[in-house]
Design a protein around this motif. Structure first.
Motif, mmCIF file in Angstrom:
data_model
loop_
_atom_site.group_PDB
_atom_site.id
_atom_site.type_symbol
_atom_site.label_atom_id
_atom_site.label_comp_id
_atom_site.label_asym_id
_atom_site.label_seq_id
_atom_site.Cartn_x
_atom_site.Cartn_y
_atom_site.Cartn_z
ATOM 1 N N HIS A 86 21.736 79.602 35.825
ATOM 2 C CA HIS A 86 23.090 79.040 35.900
ATOM 3 C C HIS A 86 23.130 77.521 35.792
ATOM 4 C CE1 HIS A 86 23.425 83.016 37.973
ATOM 5 N NE2 HIS A 86 24.475 83.087 37.186
ATOM 6 N N VAL A 88 23.407 75.515 33.283
ATOM 7 C CA VAL A 88 24.432 74.992 32.376
ATOM 8 C C VAL A 88 25.601 75.968 32.284
ATOM 9 C CG1 VAL A 88 22.843 73.564 31.036
ATOM 10 C CG2 VAL A 88 23.214 75.936 30.351
ATOM 11 N N ALA A 89 25.767 76.807 33.303
ATOM 12 C CA ALA A 89 26.821 77.829 33.290
ATOM 13 C C ALA A 89 28.126 77.263 33.825
ATOM 14 C CB ALA A 89 26.392 79.035 34.128
ATOM 15 N N ASP A 90 29.231 77.699 33.250
ATOM 16 C CA ASP A 90 30.547 77.296 33.735
ATOM 17 C C ASP A 90 30.736 77.803 35.164
ATOM 18 O OD1 ASP A 90 31.104 76.149 31.294
ATOM 19 O OD2 ASP A 90 32.171 77.912 30.520
ATOM 20 N N GLY A 91 31.404 76.996 35.980
ATOM 21 C CA GLY A 91 31.686 77.393 37.344
ATOM 22 C C GLY A 91 30.603 77.053 38.346
ATOM 23 N N TRP A 92 29.506 76.496 37.883
ATOM 24 C CA TRP A 92 28.401 76.118 38.762
ATOM 25 C C TRP A 92 28.292 74.600 38.814
ATOM 26 C CZ3 TRP A 92 24.803 79.358 41.370
ATOM 27 C CH2 TRP A 92 25.084 80.731 41.235
ATOM 28 N N THR A 93 28.065 74.079 39.994
ATOM 29 C CA THR A 93 27.877 72.647 40.194
ATOM 30 C C THR A 93 26.392 72.319 40.110
ATOM 31 O OG1 THR A 93 29.837 72.489 41.594
ATOM 32 C CG2 THR A 93 28.181 70.740 41.833
ATOM 33 N N TYR A 94 26.058 71.274 39.378
ATOM 34 C CA TYR A 94 24.658 70.904 39.207
ATOM 35 C C TYR A 94 24.161 70.184 40.454
ATOM 36 C CZ TYR A 94 20.480 69.522 36.577
ATOM 37 O OH TYR A 94 19.188 69.358 36.123
ATOM 38 N N GLU A 183 19.625 71.642 30.021
ATOM 39 C CA GLU A 183 20.160 70.894 31.166
ATOM 40 C C GLU A 183 19.861 69.401 31.043
ATOM 41 O OE1 GLU A 183 18.156 71.348 35.119
ATOM 42 O OE2 GLU A 183 16.900 72.814 34.065
ATOM 43 N N ARG A 186 22.685 68.176 28.774
ATOM 44 C CA ARG A 186 24.018 68.175 29.366
ATOM 45 C C ARG A 186 24.169 67.081 30.414
ATOM 46 N NH1 ARG A 186 27.585 73.235 31.467
ATOM 47 N NH2 ARG A 186 27.554 73.552 29.212
ATOM 48 N N TYR A 187 23.194 66.938 31.289
ATOM 49 C CA TYR A 187 23.397 66.066 32.447
ATOM 50 C C TYR A 187 22.856 64.655 32.249
ATOM 51 C CZ TYR A 187 24.851 70.440 34.451
ATOM 52 O OH TYR A 187 25.511 71.625 34.675
#
Length: 303
Positions: A86, A88-94, A183, A186-187
């Motif tokens: 999860h 890079v999954a939507d709804g999850w906070t890194y 990841e 993305r981050y």
């Protein structure tokens, strides 16, 4: 007293989290009997009984537990996923608290947090401040090199090294499809996929992540000092992540073992207009178990 269940506590990361939480005054651990690990009714009852579940599982098994928790509706616990499933999954906070100033509060209020990968932790810490500052444009072609202790390689690799059957050093991931790259992109804010070359050394734990830069190829032609200043500005002294002074041109991987610390350094040569960014961390500490406990404390109001 907060209640926590580690789903997959027998693995390397799970054991590291468990050991830390057994010494934690604010947490009570719930466990599942070995013969009941695949019993859905038993697991469902534990999920309903605890405040937070840490997932230390293969990706598909982690997704299965997430689906099971979702069935509980308002009785579902908070979730902290240490797998890749999860990140890079939507709804999850890194769960990299040092990502940006707002990230701590985002983790505190989240119901579902993904714990970062070890290599990604180092790469993102080095690159995100430079992308944000415009010193490294998001589309810059970059190479990320890294070396880790063998403890991050799973059961087979650990057994190979501990039995004396593994090489002293090896590159791997040479299909250039490593699971941490999405990841990292993305981050860190990168829009161009970096070349990522990981390696493993014949030592148990510890990690170095390095990014070489040709300073004159960057649009603003920044100085080594400007790169260093951007990292220092993002990571103030006293935190888990610090921008340290460059040492004497040498850096070993194991100095931060068993800690939740990460040190960032900028080595440079202005005459050649070269710089090398280096992150040093424990792949089992800030790269895994210790970071998970940091996130858990934020999610449960314990830190």
């Amino acid at each position: 007293m907060a209640t926590v269940f580690i789903d997959g506590e027998a693995g390397t990361t799970g054991l590291g989290i468990r050991d830390r939480l057994l010494r934690h005054a604010g947490v009570t651990l719930h466990s599942i009997a070995a013969d009941k690990r695949k019993d859905l009714d038993t697991k469902r009852a534990i999920l309903r009984a605890v405040d937070l579940v840490v997932l230390c599982l293969p990706d598909e098994a982690a997704r299965d537990t997430v689906r099971l928790a979702a069935e509980l509706g308002p009785e579902a616990p908070k979730l902290l996923d240490a797998s890749t499933a999860h990140r890079v999954a939507d709804g999850w906070t890194y769960g990299f608290a040092e990502l940006e100033p707002e990230q701590v509060d985002a983790i505190r209020t989240a119901r579902a947090v993904s714990n970062p990968g070890c290599y990604a932790t180092g790469a993102i810490a080095l690159l995100r401040p430079l992308v944000d500052a415009g010193l490294v444009p998001a589309g810059t072609p970059l190479t990320i090199n890294a070396v880790s202790g063998y403890s991050g390689g799973g059961k087979t690799m650990i057994e190979s090294h501990q039995s004396g059957g593994a090489p002293s050093f090896e590159l791997y991931g040479l299909t250039l499809q490593h699971k941490h790259v999405p990841e990292i992109m993305r981050y860190s804010g990168l829009t161009r996929r970096p070349l990522f070359v990981p390696s493993v050394g014949n030592f148990h734990q510890g990690m170095l992540v390095s990014v070489p830069l040709h300073l004159d190829e960057l649009p603003g032609r920044p100085t080594v000092a400007a790169i260093r200043d951007a990292l220092t500005a993002r990571y103030p002294a006293g935190g888990h992540v610090v921008a340290s002074e460059a040492a004497d041109g040498r850096l070993e991987a194991e100095a931060l073992n068993d800690t939740n610390r990460m040190e960032l350094r900028v080595f440079g040569n202005e005459g050649h207009r070269h710089a090398v960014l280096v992150a040093r961390l424990d792949n089992l500490g800030k790269g895994a178990s210790a970071a998970a406990v940091q996130n858990l404390e934020l999610m449960l109001g314990l830190g």
